[in-house]
Scaffold this motif. Structure first.
Motif, PDB file in Angstrom:
ATOM      1  N   GLY A  37    -130.762  26.792  50.161  1.00 53.88           N
ATOM      2  CA  GLY A  37    -129.906  27.507  51.094  1.00 53.88           C
ATOM      3  C   GLY A  37    -129.441  28.819  50.505  1.00 53.88           C
ATOM      4  O   GLY A  37    -129.471  29.010  49.283  1.00 53.88           O
ATOM      5  N   ASP A  38    -128.979  29.723  51.359  1.00 52.78           N
ATOM      6  CA  ASP A  38    -128.523  31.009  50.853  1.00 52.78           C
ATOM      7  C   ASP A  38    -127.250  30.870  50.025  1.00 52.78           C
ATOM      8  O   ASP A  38    -127.027  31.648  49.104  1.00 52.78           O
ATOM      9  CB  ASP A  38    -128.370  32.042  51.967  1.00 52.78           C
ATOM     10  CG  ASP A  38    -127.568  31.570  53.163  1.00 52.78           C
ATOM     11  OD1 ASP A  38    -127.155  30.400  53.205  1.00 52.78           O
ATOM     12  OD2 ASP A  38    -127.364  32.387  54.069  1.00 52.78           O
ATOM     13  N   GLY A  39    -126.436  29.874  50.275  1.00 54.23           N
ATOM     14  CA  GLY A  39    -125.270  29.636  49.428  1.00 54.23           C
ATOM     15  C   GLY A  39    -125.680  29.297  48.008  1.00 54.23           C
ATOM     16  O   GLY A  39    -125.016  29.679  47.032  1.00 54.23           O
ATOM     17  N   GLU A  40    -126.786  28.584  47.876  1.00 58.58           N
ATOM     18  CA  GLU A  40    -127.321  28.211  46.565  1.00 58.58           C
ATOM     19  C   GLU A  40    -127.755  29.432  45.758  1.00 58.58           C
ATOM     20  O   GLU A  40    -127.772  29.402  44.530  1.00 58.58           O
ATOM     21  CB  GLU A  40    -128.505  27.267  46.780  1.00 58.58           C
ATOM     22  CG  GLU A  40    -129.060  26.631  45.559  1.00 58.58           C
ATOM     23  CD  GLU A  40    -130.104  25.579  45.894  1.00 58.58           C
ATOM     24  OE1 GLU A  40    -130.705  25.065  44.945  1.00 58.58           O
ATOM     25  OE2 GLU A  40    -130.322  25.270  47.076  1.00 58.58           O
ATOM     26  N   LEU A  41    -128.077  30.508  46.445  1.00 63.80           N
ATOM     27  CA  LEU A  41    -128.509  31.716  45.751  1.00 63.80           C
ATOM     28  C   LEU A  41    -127.372  32.379  44.986  1.00 63.80           C
ATOM     29  O   LEU A  41    -127.603  33.307  44.219  1.00 63.80           O
ATOM     30  CB  LEU A  41    -129.120  32.714  46.741  1.00 63.80           C
ATOM     31  CG  LEU A  41    -130.391  32.260  47.444  1.00 63.80           C
ATOM     32  CD1 LEU A  41    -130.861  33.325  48.416  1.00 63.80           C
ATOM     33  CD2 LEU A  41    -131.483  31.910  46.449  1.00 63.80           C
ATOM     34  N   GLN A  42    -126.155  31.895  45.157  1.00 65.59           N
ATOM     35  CA  GLN A  42    -125.050  32.442  44.383  1.00 65.59           C
ATOM     36  C   GLN A  42    -124.986  31.844  42.979  1.00 65.59           C
ATOM     37  O   GLN A  42    -124.156  32.252  42.172  1.00 65.59           O
ATOM     38  CB  GLN A  42    -123.735  32.255  45.134  1.00 65.59           C
ATOM     39  CG  GLN A  42    -123.691  33.116  46.370  1.00 65.59           C
ATOM     40  CD  GLN A  42    -122.385  33.028  47.115  1.00 65.59           C
ATOM     41  OE1 GLN A  42    -121.520  32.223  46.800  1.00 65.59           O
ATOM     42  NE2 GLN A  42    -122.229  33.873  48.113  1.00 65.59           N
ATOM     43  N   GLU A  43    -125.865  30.899  42.710  1.00 67.28           N
ATOM     44  CA  GLU A  43    -125.964  30.342  41.361  1.00 67.28           C
ATOM     45  C   GLU A  43    -126.871  31.251  40.525  1.00 67.28           C
ATOM     46  O   GLU A  43    -127.965  31.615  40.957  1.00 67.28           O
ATOM     47  CB  GLU A  43    -126.559  28.926  41.407  1.00 67.28           C
ATOM     48  CG  GLU A  43    -125.727  27.940  42.189  1.00 67.28           C
ATOM     49  CD  GLU A  43    -124.383  27.636  41.545  1.00 67.28           C
ATOM     50  OE1 GLU A  43    -124.226  27.863  40.324  1.00 67.28           O
ATOM     51  OE2 GLU A  43    -123.491  27.178  42.266  1.00 67.28           O
ATOM     52  N   GLY A  44    -126.428  31.603  39.349  1.00 68.95           N
ATOM     53  CA  GLY A  44    -127.172  32.525  38.493  1.00 68.95           C
ATOM     54  C   GLY A  44    -128.568  32.060  38.141  1.00 68.95           C
ATOM     55  O   GLY A  44    -129.502  32.867  38.045  1.00 68.95           O
ATOM     56  N   GLN A  45    -128.736  30.745  37.957  1.00 66.43           N
ATOM     57  CA  GLN A  45    -130.053  30.268  37.543  1.00 66.43           C
ATOM     58  C   GLN A  45    -131.119  30.480  38.611  1.00 66.43           C
ATOM     59  O   GLN A  45    -132.304  30.570  38.296  1.00 66.43           O
ATOM     60  CB  GLN A  45    -129.995  28.819  37.097  1.00 66.43           C
ATOM     61  CG  GLN A  45    -129.734  27.806  38.186  1.00 66.43           C
ATOM     62  CD  GLN A  45    -129.703  26.396  37.631  1.00 66.43           C
ATOM     63  OE1 GLN A  45    -130.459  26.052  36.725  1.00 66.43           O
ATOM     64  NE2 GLN A  45    -128.806  25.569  38.155  1.00 66.43           N
ATOM     65  N   THR A  46    -130.720  30.617  39.879  1.00 65.94           N
ATOM     66  CA  THR A  46    -131.742  30.880  40.897  1.00 65.94           C
ATOM     67  C   THR A  46    -132.372  32.240  40.659  1.00 65.94           C
ATOM     68  O   THR A  46    -133.591  32.390  40.764  1.00 65.94           O
ATOM     69  CB  THR A  46    -131.163  30.803  42.325  1.00 65.94           C
ATOM     70  OG1 THR A  46    -130.124  31.765  42.483  1.00 65.94           O
ATOM     71  CG2 THR A  46    -130.641  29.429  42.644  1.00 65.94           C
TER      72      THR A  46
END
Length: 162
Positions: A37-46
């Protein structure tokens, strides 16, 4: 098949990235898809994974992003915007294509985009309420839904029709 069912913290992207790199190193002709999800893209490891995939030319790595503009805390733009997503992916070395995430043929077309020597990011623009009229009125602040007992028959009818 599904090799890993993770969550919203970016681990799925990391696992898929490692699988794609491993397949390349072993000379295997396989593609690895990851749905996030696009919210998950706020994690640096992505973004570390996208950068790694670009650097190692992992053209067997495909990220499919459900870009609905939502995360647990509300609208992404109210937390920390990620836009323009396509430009961001491109800057990390990926080929990027945007599609209608509610149209399976459009998603298939997007996933078939040629991307030699580059990972592919497929941005599926979606709305979590599409096709559910009572919820469409509540957009965009809708990540979790609790349907009152009195309304369940109406929602069951909509679900059955979908």
């Amino acid at each position: 098949g599904v090799a890993a069912s993770t969550g919203s913290l970016g681990q799925g992207v990391s696992i898929a990235n490692g699988m794609a790199l491993g397949a390349k190193l072993l000379g295997k002709d396989t593609r690895v898809f990851v749905l996030c999800g696009d919210g998950e893209l706020q994690e640096g490891q992505t973004w570390e994974c996208v950068q790694t995939a670009g650097y190692y030319k992992l053209d067997n790595f495909v990220m499919v992003i459900d870009a609905n503009g939502q995360q647990v805390e509300g609208a992404i733009e109210d937390q920390m915007t990620e836009e323009p997503l396509a430009a961001r992916f491109e800057s990390f070395g990926a080929t990027c294509v945007t599609c209608d995430g509610h149209d399976i043929d459009d998603i298939i077309r997007a996933c078939a985009t040629e991307h030699p020597g580059r990972p592919l990011a497929v941005i599926c623009r979606t709305r979590g309420t599409t096709g559910i009229p009572p919820l469409e009125k509540k957009w965009p602040f809708l990540h979790f839904v609790r349907i009152p007992e009195a309304d369940r028959a109406e929602y069951q009818k909509i679900y059955d029709e979908l």
